[in-house]
Design a protein around this motif. Structure first.
Motif, short mmCIF file in Angstrom:
data_model
loop_
_atom_site.label_atom_id
_atom_site.label_comp_id
_atom_site.label_asym_id
_atom_site.label_seq_id
_atom_site.Cartn_x
_atom_site.Cartn_y
_atom_site.Cartn_z
N ILE A 1 0.86 -1.19 0.00
CA ILE A 1 0.00 0.00 0.00
C ILE A 1 0.89 1.23 0.00
O ILE A 1 1.60 1.51 0.98
N ASN A 2 0.86 1.97 -1.11
CA ASN A 2 1.76 3.11 -1.31
C ASN A 2 0.98 4.42 -1.26
O ASN A 2 -0.20 4.47 -1.57
N GLN A 3 1.68 5.49 -0.86
CA GLN A 3 1.10 6.83 -0.74
C GLN A 3 -0.17 6.78 0.12
O GLN A 3 -1.20 7.36 -0.20
N PHE A 4 -0.06 6.07 1.22
CA PHE A 4 -1.19 5.83 2.11
C PHE A 4 -1.47 7.06 2.97
O PHE A 4 -0.55 7.69 3.50
N GLN A 5 -2.75 7.40 3.10
CA GLN A 5 -3.19 8.52 3.94
C GLN A 5 -4.05 7.96 5.07
O GLN A 5 -5.26 7.74 4.89
N PRO A 6 -3.48 7.71 6.23
CA PRO A 6 -4.20 7.00 7.29
C PRO A 6 -5.40 7.75 7.85
O PRO A 6 -6.31 7.13 8.40
N ARG A 7 -5.42 9.08 7.68
CA ARG A 7 -6.55 9.85 8.24
C ARG A 7 -7.72 9.96 7.27
O ARG A 7 -8.78 10.46 7.64
N ALA A 8 -7.52 9.52 6.05
CA ALA A 8 -8.61 9.55 5.06
C ALA A 8 -9.39 8.23 5.13
O ALA A 8 -8.80 7.16 5.26
N SER A 9 -10.68 8.32 5.03
CA SER A 9 -11.52 7.13 5.21
C SER A 9 -11.48 6.20 4.00
O SER A 9 -11.49 4.98 4.14
N LEU A 10 -11.44 6.76 2.77
CA LEU A 10 -11.50 5.91 1.58
C LEU A 10 -10.31 4.97 1.46
O LEU A 10 -10.50 3.77 1.21
N PRO A 11 -9.06 5.45 1.62
CA PRO A 11 -7.93 4.51 1.54
C PRO A 11 -8.04 3.35 2.52
O PRO A 11 -7.80 2.19 2.17
N GLN A 12 -8.41 3.65 3.77
CA GLN A 12 -8.53 2.59 4.77
C GLN A 12 -9.64 1.60 4.40
O GLN A 12 -9.49 0.39 4.58
N LYS A 13 -10.73 2.14 3.87
CA LYS A 13 -11.85 1.28 3.46
C LYS A 13 -11.41 0.34 2.33
O LYS A 13 -11.71 -0.87 2.35
N LEU A 14 -10.68 0.87 1.34
CA LEU A 14 -10.20 0.03 0.23
C LEU A 14 -9.25 -1.05 0.73
O LEU A 14 -9.35 -2.21 0.32
N VAL A 15 -8.35 -0.68 1.62
CA VAL A 15 -7.39 -1.65 2.16
C VAL A 15 -8.12 -2.74 2.94
O VAL A 15 -7.84 -3.94 2.78
N ASP A 16 -9.07 -2.35 3.77
CA ASP A 16 -9.84 -3.33 4.55
C ASP A 16 -10.58 -4.31 3.64
O ASP A 16 -10.65 -5.52 3.93
N GLU A 17 -11.11 -3.79 2.53
CA GLU A 17 -11.84 -4.66 1.60
C GLU A 17 -10.91 -5.65 0.90
O GLU A 17 -11.25 -6.81 0.71
#
Length: 259
Positions: A187-203
């Motif tokens: 997971i590159n250029q990850f923004q931990p405070r943004a909800s969409l990136p975390q949601k995509l990773v969780d999926e």
């Protein structure tokens, strides 16, 4: 260990990941080689900086020689050059790779890189950078490699492309290289405070895809690193992103020990 960093989508950080992992490997005393198969030569520029014009012959010369000498492995060491960093060498790319592509494909030289690397025993770690396409050079790298690392940007376009990419790797495994393993998705250029990136990773994790625990943040420091032709471990070893790369390198090493 031969590791290819592959994604058919451009701009996902393949060259940056290759060079920073390789630099960390070399800094730990591991004899390391980077092979740059992308005609844009981003990895070559990153590692050689102003010295890139002096690095000849290149990967293009290696493949051109492969067209001539058909009955014996090409002596690959002739195309490898030292970088300014201890224990780290590079086979640089060249724009002529694009010119040679059609000839190599038509004459089915797809195994030449694998055969040459099989004769090369002076490196403990080899990182292969690939073009943003599933072309002759990418297939050659996947056939020559033991492990495949897949960079992933947290957006829906990258997610859609990921499924096709995984199928392409599976086809290479079945038809050409059953020893190839998908080592993980970075997971590159990850923004931990943004909800969409975390949601995509969780999926992706819930789907059972091999997402690595380490995350690489987005930072302007990486642009400085490119501009100065210094991997982060040499530019600013204490930076957060440098430590994230160290964590990723450590995670990959630990996974390698358990497989």
């Amino acid at each position: 260990m031969r590791r290819v960093v592959f994604n058919q989508k451009g701009g996902v950080g393949k060259s940056t990941i290759v060079c920073n992992l390789a630099a960390i490997s070399a800094s730990e005393g591991i004899r390391t080689l980077v092979i740059d198969l992308d005609a844009q030569a981003n990895s070559s520029q990153y590692l050689l900086g102003s010295q890139i014009g002096e690095a000849s012959p290149t990967a293009a010369g290696f493949f051109e020689t492969a067209l001539t000498f058909s009955f014996r492995p090409v002596e690959v060491t002739s195309f490898i050059h030292p970088t300014p960093f201890e224990n780290l060498d590079v086979m640089p790319a060249h724009a002529d790779l694009d010119t040679l592509h059609g000839k190599l494909e038509s004459r089915y030289k797809i195994y030449k890189l694998r055969d040459a690397l099989n004769e090369l025993d002076m490196y403990d770690a080899i990182y292969i950078d690939t073009p943003p396409a599933l072309n002759f050079y990418t297939r050659s790298a996947l056939i020559a490699a033991e492990r495949c690392l897949i960079p992933f940007d947290c957006d829906d376009f990258s997610r859609r492309a990921l499924y096709t990419l995984m199928e392409n790797v599976k086809e290479i495994q079945q038809d050409h290289n059953d020893a190839l393993e998908v080592e993980g998705i970075v997971i590159n250029q990850f923004q931990p405070r943004a909800s969409l990136p975390q949601k995509l990773v969780d999926e992706l994790v819930s789907e059972g895809l091999p997402v690595l625990a380490s995350r690489l943040s987005s930072s302007v420091k990486i642009r400085e690193s490119h501009q100065q032709a210094k991997p982060l471990i040499h530019l600013e070893p204490g930076h957060k992103l440098s430590q994230e790369y160290r964590a990723l390198h450590r995670e990959l090493a630990e996974e390698g020990e358990t497989t």
